[in-house]
Every structure is written in structure tokens, then in C-alpha cells.
Design a protein around this motif. Structure first.
Motif, PDB file in Angstrom:
ATOM      1  N   ASP A  67       0.844  -1.092   0.146  1.00  0.00           N
ATOM      2  CA  ASP A  67       0.084   0.113  -0.010  1.00  0.00           C
ATOM      3  C   ASP A  67       0.917   1.282  -0.060  1.00  0.00           C
ATOM      4  O   ASP A  67       1.930   1.365   0.541  1.00  0.00           O
ATOM      5  N   TYR A  68       0.748   2.334  -0.590  1.00  0.00           N
ATOM      6  CA  TYR A  68       1.336   3.401  -0.954  1.00  0.00           C
ATOM      7  C   TYR A  68       1.660   4.063   0.367  1.00  0.00           C
ATOM      8  O   TYR A  68       2.961   4.462   1.025  1.00  0.00           O
ATOM      9  N   PHE A  69       0.509   4.237   1.320  1.00  0.00           N
ATOM     10  CA  PHE A  69       0.590   5.197   2.467  1.00  0.00           C
ATOM     11  C   PHE A  69       1.654   4.498   3.604  1.00  0.00           C
ATOM     12  O   PHE A  69       2.589   5.465   4.051  1.00  0.00           O
ATOM     13  N   PRO A  70       1.607   3.046   3.902  1.00  0.00           N
ATOM     14  CA  PRO A  70       2.743   2.970   4.762  1.00  0.00           C
ATOM     15  C   PRO A  70       4.062   2.816   4.380  1.00  0.00           C
ATOM     16  O   PRO A  70       5.197   3.339   4.961  1.00  0.00           O
ATOM     17  N   ALA A  71       4.065   2.611   3.074  1.00  0.00           N
ATOM     18  CA  ALA A  71       5.570   2.412   2.260  1.00  0.00           C
ATOM     19  C   ALA A  71       6.129   3.958   2.296  1.00  0.00           C
ATOM     20  O   ALA A  71       7.117   4.064   2.638  1.00  0.00           O
ATOM     21  N   ILE A  72       5.419   4.817   1.746  1.00  0.00           N
ATOM     22  CA  ILE A  72       6.017   6.287   1.407  1.00  0.00           C
ATOM     23  C   ILE A  72       6.218   6.922   2.875  1.00  0.00           C
ATOM     24  O   ILE A  72       7.252   7.658   2.873  1.00  0.00           O
ATOM     25  N   ARG A  73       5.365   6.632   3.636  1.00  0.00           N
ATOM     26  CA  ARG A  73       5.499   7.436   4.987  1.00  0.00           C
ATOM     27  C   ARG A  73       6.666   6.934   5.819  1.00  0.00           C
ATOM     28  O   ARG A  73       7.432   7.598   6.610  1.00  0.00           O
ATOM     29  N   GLN A  74       7.196   5.427   5.680  1.00  0.00           N
ATOM     30  CA  GLN A  74       8.313   5.044   6.243  1.00  0.00           C
ATOM     31  C   GLN A  74       9.465   5.431   5.667  1.00  0.00           C
ATOM     32  O   GLN A  74      10.442   6.285   6.313  1.00  0.00           O
TER      33      GLN A  74
ATOM     34  N   TYR B  72       2.171  -4.626   7.171  1.00  0.00           N
ATOM     35  CA  TYR B  72       2.784  -4.015   6.075  1.00  0.00           C
ATOM     36  C   TYR B  72       4.264  -4.308   5.944  1.00  0.00           C
ATOM     37  O   TYR B  72       4.863  -4.683   6.924  1.00  0.00           O
ATOM     38  N   VAL B  73       4.694  -4.268   4.695  1.00  0.00           N
ATOM     39  CA  VAL B  73       6.304  -4.208   4.503  1.00  0.00           C
ATOM     40  C   VAL B  73       6.804  -3.336   5.292  1.00  0.00           C
ATOM     41  O   VAL B  73       6.660  -1.972   5.129  1.00  0.00           O
ATOM     42  N   ARG B  74       8.152  -3.465   5.864  1.00  0.00           N
ATOM     43  CA  ARG B  74       8.774  -2.557   6.611  1.00  0.00           C
ATOM     44  C   ARG B  74       9.947  -2.124   5.667  1.00  0.00           C
ATOM     45  O   ARG B  74      10.878  -3.037   5.110  1.00  0.00           O
ATOM     46  N   LEU B  75      10.195  -0.733   5.648  1.00  0.00           N
ATOM     47  CA  LEU B  75      11.320  -0.170   4.889  1.00  0.00           C
ATOM     48  C   LEU B  75      12.083   0.867   5.749  1.00  0.00           C
ATOM     49  O   LEU B  75      11.338   1.451   6.592  1.00  0.00           O
ATOM     50  N   GLU B  76      13.145   1.107   5.354  1.00  0.00           N
ATOM     51  CA  GLU B  76      14.126   1.902   6.222  1.00  0.00           C
ATOM     52  C   GLU B  76      13.607   3.589   5.442  1.00  0.00           C
ATOM     53  O   GLU B  76      13.568   3.545   4.247  1.00  0.00           O
ATOM     54  N   GLN B  77      13.994   4.491   6.254  1.00  0.00           N
ATOM     55  CA  GLN B  77      13.959   5.833   5.869  1.00  0.00           C
ATOM     56  C   GLN B  77      14.952   5.984   4.790  1.00  0.00           C
ATOM     57  O   GLN B  77      16.104   5.629   5.154  1.00  0.00           O
ATOM     58  N   ARG B  78      14.666   6.594   3.716  1.00  0.00           N
ATOM     59  CA  ARG B  78      15.726   7.140   2.659  1.00  0.00           C
ATOM     60  C   ARG B  78      15.012   8.223   1.732  1.00  0.00           C
ATOM     61  O   ARG B  78      14.000   7.948   1.770  1.00  0.00           O
ATOM     62  N   GLN B  79      16.042   8.605   0.776  1.00  0.00           N
ATOM     63  CA  GLN B  79      15.616   9.406  -0.197  1.00  0.00           C
ATOM     64  C   GLN B  79      15.973   8.964  -1.554  1.00  0.00           C
ATOM     65  O   GLN B  79      17.043   8.325  -1.415  1.00  0.00           O
ATOM     66  N   TYR B  80      15.450   9.442  -2.755  1.00  0.00           N
ATOM     67  CA  TYR B  80      15.948   8.922  -4.113  1.00  0.00           C
ATOM     68  C   TYR B  80      16.197  10.304  -4.812  1.00  0.00           C
ATOM     69  O   TYR B  80      15.452  11.178  -4.404  1.00  0.00           O
ATOM     70  N   ASP B  81      16.998  10.023  -5.878  1.00  0.00           N
ATOM     71  CA  ASP B  81      17.343  11.071  -6.592  1.00  0.00           C
ATOM     72  C   ASP B  81      16.316  11.568  -7.416  1.00  0.00           C
ATOM     73  O   ASP B  81      15.793  12.847  -7.877  1.00  0.00           O
ATOM     74  N   LEU B  82      15.451  10.680  -8.044  1.00  0.00           N
ATOM     75  CA  LEU B  82      14.364  11.074  -9.015  1.00  0.00           C
ATOM     76  C   LEU B  82      13.112  10.203  -8.436  1.00  0.00           C
ATOM     77  O   LEU B  82      13.118   8.823  -8.292  1.00  0.00           O
ATOM     78  N   VAL B  83      11.897  10.908  -8.239  1.00  0.00           N
ATOM     79  CA  VAL B  83      10.855  10.082  -7.820  1.00  0.00           C
ATOM     80  C   VAL B  83       9.594  10.277  -8.775  1.00  0.00           C
ATOM     81  O   VAL B  83       9.545  11.390  -9.272  1.00  0.00           O
ATOM     82  N   LEU B  84       8.787   9.412  -9.001  1.00  0.00           N
ATOM     83  CA  LEU B  84       7.728   9.654 -10.002  1.00  0.00           C
ATOM     84  C   LEU B  84       6.347   9.314  -9.207  1.00  0.00           C
ATOM     85  O   LEU B  84       6.364   8.087  -8.621  1.00  0.00           O
ATOM     86  N   LEU B  85       5.480  10.031  -8.939  1.00  0.00           N
ATOM     87  CA  LEU B  85       4.257  10.107  -8.293  1.00  0.00           C
ATOM     88  C   LEU B  85       3.088   9.854  -9.210  1.00  0.00           C
ATOM     89  O   LEU B  85       2.872  11.280  -9.853  1.00  0.00           O
ATOM     90  N   ASP B  86       2.314   8.964  -9.719  1.00  0.00           N
ATOM     91  CA  ASP B  86       1.258   8.874 -10.509  1.00  0.00           C
ATOM     92  C   ASP B  86       0.433   8.236  -9.984  1.00  0.00           C
ATOM     93  O   ASP B  86      -0.038   7.029 -10.446  1.00  0.00           O
ATOM     94  N   PRO B  87      -0.717   8.647  -9.197  1.00  0.00           N
ATOM     95  CA  PRO B  87      -1.486   7.838  -8.480  1.00  0.00           C
ATOM     96  C   PRO B  87      -2.866   7.913  -9.321  1.00  0.00           C
ATOM     97  O   PRO B  87      -3.051   8.798 -10.122  1.00  0.00           O
ATOM     98  N   PRO B  88      -3.584   7.065  -8.906  1.00  0.00           N
ATOM     99  CA  PRO B  88      -5.053   6.669  -9.586  1.00  0.00           C
ATOM    100  C   PRO B  88      -5.866   7.963  -8.784  1.00  0.00           C
ATOM    101  O   PRO B  88      -5.493   8.476  -7.909  1.00  0.00           O
ATOM    102  N   ALA B  89      -7.096   7.917  -9.827  1.00  0.00           N
ATOM    103  CA  ALA B  89      -7.804   9.193  -9.332  1.00  0.00           C
ATOM    104  C   ALA B  89      -8.456   8.901  -7.773  1.00  0.00           C
ATOM    105  O   ALA B  89      -8.718   9.854  -7.075  1.00  0.00           O
ATOM    106  N   TRP B  90      -8.816   7.767  -7.609  1.00  0.00           N
ATOM    107  CA  TRP B  90      -9.343   7.572  -6.405  1.00  0.00           C
ATOM    108  C   TRP B  90      -8.912   6.002  -6.016  1.00  0.00           C
ATOM    109  O   TRP B  90      -9.196   5.161  -6.709  1.00  0.00           O
ATOM    110  N   ALA B  91      -8.885   5.962  -4.847  1.00  0.00           N
ATOM    111  CA  ALA B  91      -8.554   4.512  -4.023  1.00  0.00           C
ATOM    112  C   ALA B  91      -8.650   4.706  -2.425  1.00  0.00           C
ATOM    113  O   ALA B  91      -8.229   5.590  -2.055  1.00  0.00           O
TER     114      ALA B  91
END
Length: 338
Positions: free
Chosen positions: A208-215, A232-251
Motif C-alpha cells: 500500500d502506498y501510505f505505509p511505504a511512503i511514510r516510512q 505491511y512491508v517494513r522499509l528504512e527511511q531514505r531518499q531517492y534522486d528521482l521520484v515519480l508520483l502517478d496516483p489513480p484518481a481515487w482508491a
């Protein structure tokens, strides 16, 4: 000659130079008829490599009319394309899989391969979902990513079938992470990777987008009204050089609601925080009723409030196979230099 046939011929005439350019750059996936702007609202005709995909959203096409359209396209392109007709005019826009109008040849429904920017993509006329496996209006964004990803870490959010990730890998990115909640989407992304064996492997995260991106952004994952959150999948805090955000209209999920009309900020803020200093965030909004100027100002205000002010921004429009008479295409794309 019917008015629909006339409109299709006019659209193909308009695209003559464009199709030559696309073929030169290794692309055979594009829109041939954009009905809402070219005389037949609710009808689209797309080429995906060897396949011609006709879709109707408001009312079904008659068989004879469908076959006439197919004949016109084949004549103009000098090809024998494989016809698939998806009737989405009933049943809440789901594909009519009964083929009441036209029974597609078996060859047309097999796994095929289309091409964009010299890359190979899986093509299926029908599959478990309702949309094609490659959204053609995002082609220019994928091309931009391919041109600007060398030696960068790339995060592809709402990755769908991972076309942006594939473009980044082809552009020389040092790492690519594709994140999507649907394993079926990522499975096609893996297929796309295997269809391009010369490229380095990509990472696929089903979440799911929210737990992943907030981590990744270092933000807490809040519980909703005392309800216990799913795992939910556990992820470490980090940043990326290039990010693409293309969400659906509603979910909607247990973790949050994606709503491009009322709450783009909840999607945007953690994506901003997950983009490195001097990095680039490409953000999209595909909701036609949202004007570009209003949305851009909202995005820039959100970035300022999040402590990630935008140094430069630019607009990336869809290709000319997606004409827009009022210069306000439904898909809006901003490239933000942070």
C-alpha cells in the motif's frame, strides 16, 4: 462514408508526421484516435505493436462499423493489425468479456510485444484488469525519465506495470524501485524486465502506498479510529534522486484514501520528503476536472509548507496523439526540481 470514418481518416492524416517520428525512435504503441477531441466522445483507438485496441465507453460499436475502422487503420498504416474490441459501455465501465459484438481472433488475445522508446513491453488485449497494460499518455514522461536517470536512484510510485522503472533502467539509473499495491501489476513489470534482458534488474515492492511512503519519508503510520492496521512491508527511511508520483484518481485502503480532487497533499508531502536534495519529483494528476493552474499552485504551496520548496518547475504535456482543443489535457504532469 460515415462521419466516424471521416473523423478517423482526419485523425490519421493529422498524425502522419508524428507516426514517422515515433517509428524512428522505436515506438509502435500510440493513440490513433482520441474520440473526445476528434469527433466521437467515448471511443479510443490505440495501436500496441501488432495489436489494434478499440475501446468504447459510452455506447457499443456495431460490428460493421468496427470492421470498417479496422480496415481504414490497416490501409493507412500499411499493416495487418490484430483487432481487439473492448466494450466498456456497460457494467460500470468494466470490459464486456462476452464479446457480444466481435469475437477476437485467438492470435489477437495472445501475449504480444509492443515497443516504446526502443524498449519491449508486454501487450495483452484482455487480462484480469480493465485498462491496457501501458498508459500511452504517459509516454513523454517515460521518455523524460529515460533521458535524465543516469547514475540516479529512482523510485517509481504507483508503478502499475513499471514502465517508468523500465525507462529509468534503460537510462542508466544505478537503482530502480517499483512500488505498487497489486502483485498482478508488478508481475507484468517483471515480465517487462525479462523482455529487456540487457537491462539491469529492478526492485519490486508490493505495498500500500501510505505505509511505504511514510516510512521512506520518516513519518509515522497512524491508526485509523483505533482500528488495528493490517501488516505491511517494513522499509528504512531514505531518499531517492528521482521520484515519480502517478496516483489513480481515487482508491481507499485501511491506511488512507487516494483522492486527487480533495486531498492531493497527503500523497505529495511524503513523496517530497522522500526526494533527495537537488533531486527531481515528477508528479501527475489525471483528473480532468482539476485545472492545471489550480493544481500547480496547490503543489507548490504544499512543497513550501513541507520544507521542500521547488527551485524550478516545468510542465510536461502528453504527445500529439492526445490532442486537447482547450490545451488542458486530463493528464497533467509537473517536473519539480527540489
Amino acid at each position: 462514408m460515415s462521419s466516424l470514418n471521416q473523423a478517423l481518416r482526419a485523425a490519421l492524416d493529422q498524425r502522419q508526421d508524428l507516426l514517422g517520428q515515433l517509428h524512428q525512435q522505436g515506438t509502435d504503441c500510440y493513440r490513433l484516435f482520441h474520440g473526445s477531441q476528434e469527433g466521437a466522445p467515448g471511443l479510443t483507438i490505440d495501436r500496441y505493436g501488432p495489436q489494434l485496441l478499440v475501446q468504447s465507453f459510452h455506447q457499443s460499436l456495431e460490428r460493421d462499423a468496427l470492421l470498417q475502422l479496422h480496415g481504414i487503420v490497416n490501409e493507412r498504416l500499411g499493416l495487418e493489425t490484430l483487432l481487439v474490441y473492448n466494450d466498456r459501455a456497460r457494467g460500470n465501465s468494466r470490459i464486456d468479456r462476452q464479446d457480444t459484438v466481435y469475437q477476437a481472433d485467438e492470435a489477437a488475445l495472445q501475449d504480444l510485444v509492443g515497443h516504446e522508446w526502443g524498449l519491449n513491453y508486454r501487450v495483452r488485449g484482455r487480462h484480469a484488469g480493465q485498462d491496457p497494460l501501458l498508459f500511452l499518455d504517459l509516454r513523454n514522461a517515460r521518455g523524460w525519465v529515460k533521458e535524465h536517470s543516469r547514475d540516479k536512484s529512482v523510485l517509481n510510485l504507483f508503478a502499475y506495470t513499471c514502465g517508468v522503472g523500465l525507462s529509468a533502467a534503460a537510462g542508466g539509473a544505478r537503482e530502480v524501485c517499483n512500488l505498487d499495491f497489486a502483485e498482478g501489476n508488478l508481475a507484468v513489470g517483471r515480465e517487462n524486465g525479462l523482455l529487456n534482458p540487457a537491462l539491469p534488474p529492478m526492485e519490486f515492492v508490493q505495498s500500500d502506498y501510505f505505509p511505504a511512503i511514510r516510512q521512506l519519508a520518516g513519518l509515522p503510520i497512524s491508526q485509523r479510529r483505533g482500528q488495528k492496521l493490517p501488516s505491511y512491508v517494513r522499509l528504512e527511511q531514505r531518499q531517492y534522486d528521482l521520484v515519480l508520483l502517478d496516483p489513480p484518481a481515487w482508491a481507499k485502503s485501511a491506511f488512507g484514501t487516494v483522492d486527487l480532487l480533495r486531498d492531493y497533499q497527503s500523497l505529495l508531502k511524503p513523496a517530497l520528503l522522500s526526494t533527495a536534495d537537488n533531486g527531481v519529483l515528477i508528479c501527475c494528476n489525471n483528473l480532468a476536472k482539476v485545472p492545471m493552474d489550480d493544481w500547480r499552485e496547490q503543489v507548490l504551496r504544499c512543497a513550501e509548507k513541507a520544507g521542500r520548496p521547488v527551485r524550478e518547475w516545468s510542465v510536461l504535456t502528453p504527445g500529439d496523439d492526445f490532442p486537447s482543443l482547450d490545451q488542458q489535457p486530463p493528464l497533467k504532469t509537473l517536473i519539480l526540481q527540489l
